[in-house]
Motif scaffolding. Sequence first.
Motif, short mmCIF file in Angstrom:
data_model
loop_
_atom_site.label_atom_id
_atom_site.label_comp_id
_atom_site.label_asym_id
_atom_site.label_seq_id
_atom_site.Cartn_x
_atom_site.Cartn_y
_atom_site.Cartn_z
N LYS A 161 0.75 -1.23 -0.02
CA LYS A 161 0.03 0.08 -0.04
C LYS A 161 0.80 1.17 0.07
O LYS A 161 0.67 2.04 -0.84
CB LYS A 161 -1.07 0.08 1.00
N GLN A 162 2.05 1.44 0.92
CA GLN A 162 2.68 2.39 0.99
C GLN A 162 3.50 2.58 -0.42
O GLN A 162 3.84 3.83 -0.80
CB GLN A 162 3.75 2.12 2.09
N GLN A 163 3.95 1.49 -1.09
CA GLN A 163 4.65 1.48 -2.30
C GLN A 163 3.77 2.28 -3.38
O GLN A 163 4.29 3.05 -4.17
CB GLN A 163 5.08 0.11 -2.84
N ILE A 164 2.49 1.87 -3.46
CA ILE A 164 1.60 2.18 -4.53
C ILE A 164 1.27 3.70 -4.00
O ILE A 164 1.25 4.53 -4.99
CB ILE A 164 0.01 1.42 -4.54
N LEU A 165 1.09 4.12 -2.99
CA LEU A 165 0.96 5.57 -2.64
C LEU A 165 2.05 6.33 -2.82
O LEU A 165 2.15 7.66 -3.45
CB LEU A 165 0.47 5.67 -1.01
N ALA A 166 3.32 5.95 -2.71
CA ALA A 166 4.41 6.71 -2.90
C ALA A 166 4.67 6.96 -4.35
O ALA A 166 5.34 7.89 -5.02
CB ALA A 166 5.77 5.95 -2.22
N ALA A 167 4.03 6.22 -5.23
CA ALA A 167 4.23 6.20 -6.78
C ALA A 167 2.88 7.26 -7.40
O ALA A 167 2.98 7.29 -8.41
CB ALA A 167 4.08 4.89 -7.46
N ILE A 173 1.84 -2.04 -20.14
CA ILE A 173 3.00 -1.57 -19.33
C ILE A 173 3.45 -0.11 -19.44
O ILE A 173 3.34 0.37 -20.52
CB ILE A 173 4.32 -2.47 -19.43
N GLN A 174 3.72 0.44 -18.15
CA GLN A 174 3.92 1.80 -18.14
C GLN A 174 4.93 1.89 -17.14
O GLN A 174 5.01 1.23 -16.17
CB GLN A 174 2.52 2.80 -17.41
N ARG A 175 6.11 2.72 -17.65
CA ARG A 175 7.27 2.84 -16.86
C ARG A 175 7.60 4.21 -16.28
O ARG A 175 7.35 5.14 -16.88
CB ARG A 175 8.72 2.65 -17.54
N LYS A 176 8.02 4.05 -14.97
CA LYS A 176 8.43 5.47 -14.35
C LYS A 176 9.78 5.29 -13.67
O LYS A 176 9.99 5.34 -12.55
CB LYS A 176 7.50 5.80 -13.19
N GLY A 210 13.32 2.84 -4.97
CA GLY A 210 14.14 4.09 -5.16
C GLY A 210 13.55 4.92 -5.84
O GLY A 210 14.19 5.82 -6.94
N GLY A 211 12.26 5.03 -5.91
CA GLY A 211 11.56 6.13 -6.79
C GLY A 211 11.14 5.84 -7.96
O GLY A 211 10.64 6.65 -9.08
N LYS A 212 11.57 4.61 -8.73
CA LYS A 212 11.63 4.20 -9.97
C LYS A 212 10.31 2.95 -9.97
O LYS A 212 10.77 2.12 -9.23
CB LYS A 212 12.74 3.58 -10.56
N PHE A 213 9.51 3.39 -10.86
CA PHE A 213 8.50 2.11 -10.65
C PHE A 213 8.08 1.76 -11.96
O PHE A 213 8.21 2.45 -13.24
CB PHE A 213 6.93 2.84 -10.01
N LEU A 214 7.46 0.49 -12.12
CA LEU A 214 6.56 0.16 -13.37
C LEU A 214 5.17 -0.32 -13.05
O LEU A 214 5.14 -0.88 -11.78
CB LEU A 214 7.38 -0.96 -14.30
N LEU A 215 4.19 -0.15 -14.05
CA LEU A 215 2.91 -0.74 -13.63
C LEU A 215 2.54 -1.65 -14.96
O LEU A 215 2.93 -1.46 -16.08
CB LEU A 215 1.84 0.24 -13.68
N GLN A 216 1.96 -2.87 -14.68
CA GLN A 216 1.68 -3.75 -15.58
C GLN A 216 0.11 -4.36 -15.17
O GLN A 216 -0.31 -4.34 -14.42
CB GLN A 216 2.59 -4.90 -15.42
N VAL A 217 -0.56 -4.68 -16.58
CA VAL A 217 -1.71 -5.54 -16.44
C VAL A 217 -1.77 -6.57 -17.60
O VAL A 217 -0.98 -6.14 -18.75
CB VAL A 217 -2.88 -4.45 -16.71
#
Length: 377
Positions: free
Chosen positions: A294-300, A341-344, A318-325
């Motif tokens: 939950k904290q990881q998702i909120l931080a993103a 996929i979306q990369r941050k 480390g502030g770098k995320f990716l989202l996938q479905v």
Amino acid sequence: MAAPARRLCHVAFHVPAGLPLAWDLQRLFGFQPLAMREADGWRQLALRSGDAVFLVNEGAGPGEPLYGLDPHHVVPSATNLCFDVADAGAAARALEAQGCSVPVPPVSVRDEHGAATYAVVSSPAGNLSLTLLERTGFCGPFLPGFRPVPSAPGPGWVSHVDHLTLACTPSSSPKLMRWFHDCLGFRHLPLSPGEDPELGLEVAAESGRGGLRLTALQAPVGSDVPTLVLAESLPGVTSGQDQVEQFLARNRGPGLQHVGLYTPNIMQATEGVAGAGGQLLTPPEAYYQQPGKKQQILAAGHEPSLLARQGVLLDGDGGKFLLQVFTKSLFAEDTFFLELIQRKGATGFGQGNIRALWQSVQEHAARVQEGGCSRLS
């Protein structure tokens, strides 16, 4: 390096006449018709979303479809990757000198928009072939021999192909990695620090029995080719076939398991796909209850409940995320599927998400076995 690939031109599919793959790509995923060819028993339709182009070869003519090879495969599948090269003739000769099979030697095609030359090479990855395309002298919308198809602008859910994943037989990844390195110039892309190229990244199932081995490959510097991922099953006892083993069985061998499509806005894309009737894999309920998730998702910058409702996975640090479905299969055989996929800032594939995909596909497979195969549409 015999034939360095410069960019991915398109991914080609072979399907029987009447299978609605082209319509599903338009209706469910926002692809738009680009160009068409109907000749020699084949109906070939190119569809585009951003820079992602799919070519659907429908039917079975007496000869080969233009720019491809008829694999005479028993199930519908993604059968060809088309790469731009500097000199198709020289590339084909160099690959043949290395022992590669070139079932379609260099062919030149011309129309009012210019000319292109291509050759088709067999790969060691099952029914997957590679088209080497030289089209510097062509200025049409797709390729010589195809007529443009007028279409309205698409929704823009997909901008380009992010990666291509091959399902491989056990212990075959090192051999495939060397082939793609020697023939097309791909090199190992570590997914974890200090990763051994011969071992790749091992992602064990939660039960500790079985799992996935992933080996990522990247194209030569300066090229615009998606990452290639080799996936094989780890040895171990499981409750049934895992998704790689299932693909190998239902596809009748190795092949292209899924295409990762990059989206600039995964929430918008997921809403659009689901609203159009596309079916997405549901992650395990426990995924969103993992400690710190939950904290990881909120931080993103995302809302956990919204991601859970859409089935979107998020991983990174480390502030770098990716989202996938992930979608369910595009075919009744429950083989090939798509990923959004979306990369941050993240460049890998998220070990936590890989494990979650593993579990969600396993659960879906179990439901399919209980209630019969499900289709995307």
